[in-house]
Design a protein around this motif. Structure first.
Motif, PDB file in Angstrom:
ATOM      1  N   ALA A 157       0.832  -1.207   0.000  1.00  0.00           N
ATOM      2  CA  ALA A 157       0.000   0.000   0.000  1.00  0.00           C
ATOM      3  C   ALA A 157       0.864   1.254   0.000  1.00  0.00           C
ATOM      4  CB  ALA A 157      -0.922  -0.001   1.223  1.00  0.00           C
ATOM      5  N   ILE A 158       1.927   1.237   0.807  1.00  0.00           N
ATOM      6  CA  ILE A 158       2.846   2.382   0.856  1.00  0.00           C
ATOM      7  C   ILE A 158       3.508   2.594  -0.500  1.00  0.00           C
ATOM      8  CG2 ILE A 158       5.000   3.219   1.867  1.00  0.00           C
ATOM      9  CD1 ILE A 158       4.173   1.793   4.473  1.00  0.00           C
ATOM     10  N   THR A 159       3.914   1.494  -1.142  1.00  0.00           N
ATOM     11  CA  THR A 159       4.554   1.584  -2.458  1.00  0.00           C
ATOM     12  C   THR A 159       3.609   2.187  -3.485  1.00  0.00           C
ATOM     13  OG1 THR A 159       5.872  -0.389  -1.952  1.00  0.00           O
ATOM     14  CG2 THR A 159       5.726   0.281  -4.257  1.00  0.00           C
ATOM     15  N   VAL A 160       2.347   1.769  -3.453  1.00  0.00           N
ATOM     16  CA  VAL A 160       1.344   2.292  -4.392  1.00  0.00           C
ATOM     17  C   VAL A 160       1.136   3.789  -4.166  1.00  0.00           C
ATOM     18  CG1 VAL A 160      -1.095   2.226  -5.030  1.00  0.00           C
ATOM     19  CG2 VAL A 160       0.157   0.095  -4.682  1.00  0.00           C
ATOM     20  N   ILE A 161       1.035   4.189  -2.905  1.00  0.00           N
ATOM     21  CA  ILE A 161       0.827   5.601  -2.574  1.00  0.00           C
ATOM     22  C   ILE A 161       2.017   6.451  -3.030  1.00  0.00           C
ATOM     23  CG2 ILE A 161       0.573   7.247  -0.684  1.00  0.00           C
ATOM     24  CD1 ILE A 161      -0.990   5.054   0.808  1.00  0.00           C
ATOM     25  N   ILE A 162       3.224   5.952  -2.762  1.00  0.00           N
ATOM     26  CA  ILE A 162       4.433   6.680  -3.173  1.00  0.00           C
ATOM     27  C   ILE A 162       4.472   6.837  -4.686  1.00  0.00           C
ATOM     28  CG2 ILE A 162       6.953   6.537  -3.321  1.00  0.00           C
ATOM     29  CD1 ILE A 162       6.944   5.232  -0.563  1.00  0.00           C
ATOM     30  N   GLY A 194       8.817   3.615  -8.451  1.00  0.00           N
ATOM     31  CA  GLY A 194       7.994   2.877  -7.493  1.00  0.00           C
ATOM     32  C   GLY A 194       8.436   1.429  -7.376  1.00  0.00           C
ATOM     33  N   ALA A 195       8.766   0.806  -8.525  1.00  0.00           N
ATOM     34  CA  ALA A 195       9.242  -0.577  -8.499  1.00  0.00           C
ATOM     35  C   ALA A 195      10.575  -0.678  -7.768  1.00  0.00           C
ATOM     36  CB  ALA A 195       9.383  -1.101  -9.927  1.00  0.00           C
ATOM     37  N   PHE A 196      11.457   0.306  -7.988  1.00  0.00           N
ATOM     38  CA  PHE A 196      12.756   0.315  -7.316  1.00  0.00           C
ATOM     39  C   PHE A 196      12.584   0.454  -5.806  1.00  0.00           C
ATOM     40  CE2 PHE A 196      16.485   2.600  -5.688  1.00  0.00           C
ATOM     41  CZ  PHE A 196      17.499   1.724  -6.086  1.00  0.00           C
ATOM     42  N   ILE A 197      11.699   1.354  -5.393  1.00  0.00           N
ATOM     43  CA  ILE A 197      11.441   1.538  -3.956  1.00  0.00           C
ATOM     44  C   ILE A 197      10.819   0.279  -3.363  1.00  0.00           C
ATOM     45  CG2 ILE A 197      10.062   2.848  -2.279  1.00  0.00           C
ATOM     46  CD1 ILE A 197      10.356   5.265  -4.195  1.00  0.00           C
ATOM     47  N   GLY A 198       9.893  -0.331  -4.119  1.00  0.00           N
ATOM     48  CA  GLY A 198       9.237  -1.543  -3.636  1.00  0.00           C
ATOM     49  C   GLY A 198      10.196  -2.694  -3.399  1.00  0.00           C
ATOM     50  N   MET A 199      11.298  -2.732  -4.147  1.00  0.00           N
ATOM     51  CA  MET A 199      12.294  -3.788  -3.964  1.00  0.00           C
ATOM     52  C   MET A 199      12.862  -3.773  -2.549  1.00  0.00           C
ATOM     53  SD  MET A 199      14.373  -3.460  -7.572  1.00  0.00           S
ATOM     54  CE  MET A 199      15.758  -4.406  -6.901  1.00  0.00           C
ATOM     55  N   TYR A 200      12.887  -2.609  -1.920  1.00  0.00           N
ATOM     56  CA  TYR A 200      13.521  -2.476  -0.610  1.00  0.00           C
ATOM     57  C   TYR A 200      12.532  -2.483   0.553  1.00  0.00           C
ATOM     58  CZ  TYR A 200      17.759  -1.326  -3.176  1.00  0.00           C
ATOM     59  OH  TYR A 200      18.849  -1.389  -4.014  1.00  0.00           O
ATOM     60  N   ILE A 201      11.255  -2.194   0.282  1.00  0.00           N
ATOM     61  CA  ILE A 201      10.310  -2.135   1.407  1.00  0.00           C
ATOM     62  C   ILE A 201       9.281  -3.263   1.389  1.00  0.00           C
ATOM     63  CG2 ILE A 201      10.553   0.359   1.543  1.00  0.00           C
ATOM     64  CD1 ILE A 201       7.822   0.662   0.318  1.00  0.00           C
TER      65      ILE A 201
END
Length: 228
Positions: free
Chosen positions: A167-172, A196-203
C-alpha cells in the motif's frame, strides 16, 4: 473470465472511440495488441496528446510482467515449440496465467485453450462496444469511461489489503506520478512506475508478494476453525 472481459472490452471501445479511433481501428487494436489495461491506458494517453514513443514505452513498462509469466509457463512445459510459444504469448493474461499455475500437470494446448477464452471475450466486447455505444444514451456511454479506474482498483485493493508495505509503495508511486506530471508531462507515468518498483524492492518482502493460493484443504480447515 468471459463475464469480466466483455464489459471491459465495451469500456475500452468507449474510450477508444472517444479518443478518435474508428470502429475498425478499435476492434483491430483488441485483436492485434490484446493488452487489456494497457490498451485502455494507451487510448487514454492518445486522447491526451501523448506521443507514439511515449505510449509504446509506457505500455512496455506496464506489460513487462507478461515476459515473466510466459517464461514461468514455458519452463513448466515439456512439449512446447517456438511457434506455439509465440502464439500463446499473444494470448496470455493475468487470469489465464493464474489458472494455469494452479495445474500440476498440463500442456501447451491447455494453456492456449485457457488463454484464448479471455481473448475472444475481449475482442467480442470491443465489437459489441462499437456497435451499441452510438445507440446508447450519452450518460450510459460515458459511464463506461470509469472502467479504467475500476480495473485498477480491482487489481490494487486485494494486494493493498494483505500488505501495508505494498500500500505504501502504491501511494508513493501515485504521488511521484502526480508531482512528475508537472515536470515531464506524459513521461511521468513511466518514471514513476520505475521509481515505485525500485522503492518496492527495498520495502516489500518476497513473502508479501509470493503468497500461495489457498487449497480446498486450507479452506475446509478455516471453515472448521470458524465453526469451533
Amino acid at each position: 473470465m468471459v463475464y469480466g472481459y466483455i464489459p471491459m472490452g465495451i469500456g475500452y471501445a468507449a474510450l477508444a472511440m472517444k479518443a478518435g479511433f474508428n470502429p475498425f481501428q478499435t476492434v483491430s487494436m483488441s485483436f492485434l495488441v490484446f493488452a487489456g489495461a494497457g490498451q485502455i491506458m494507451a487510448v487514454s494517453m492518445f486522447a491526451q496528446g501523448a506521443t507514439l514513443l511515449n505510449i509504446v514505452l509506457t505500455s512496455f513498462v506496464v506489460n513487462f510482467r507478461y515476459f515473466i509469466m510466459n517464461t514461468v509457463v514455458y519452463n513448466k512445459l515439456t512439449e512446447n515449440t517456438p511457434k506455439l510459444n509465440v502464439l500463446s504469448a499473444h494470448f496470455v493474461v493475468d487470469e489465464s496465467f493464474a489458472i494455469f499455475s494452479l495445474m500440476e500437470k498440463s500442456s501447451i494446448w491447455v494453456y492456449l485453450g485457457v488463454s484464448v477464452i479471455p481473448f475472444c471475450a475481449w475482442v467480442l466486447g470491443a465489437a459489441i462496444g462499437v456497435l451499441v455505444l452510438n445507440a446508447l444514451p450519452i450518460i450510459v456511454a460515458n459511464s463506461f469511461n470509469i472502467s479504467l479506474y475500476a480495473l485498477f482498483v480491482a487489481i490494487l485493493i486485494p494486494n493493498i489489503k494483505r500488505s501495508k508495505n505494498i500500500a505504501i509503495t502504491v501511494i508513493i508511486t501515485g504521488i511521484l506520478n502526480y508531482l512528475l506530471s508537472f515536470v515531464i508531462s506524459h513521461w511521468s507515468l513511466i518514471v514513476a512506475t520505475l521509481l515505485g518498483a525500485f522503492i518496492g524492492m527495498y520495502i516489500v518482502d518476497d513473502d508479501e508478494v509470493n503468497i500461495k493460493p489457498k487449497t480446498d484443504e486450507d479452506i475446509q480447515n478455516e471453515i472448521e476453525l470458524e465453526a469451533q
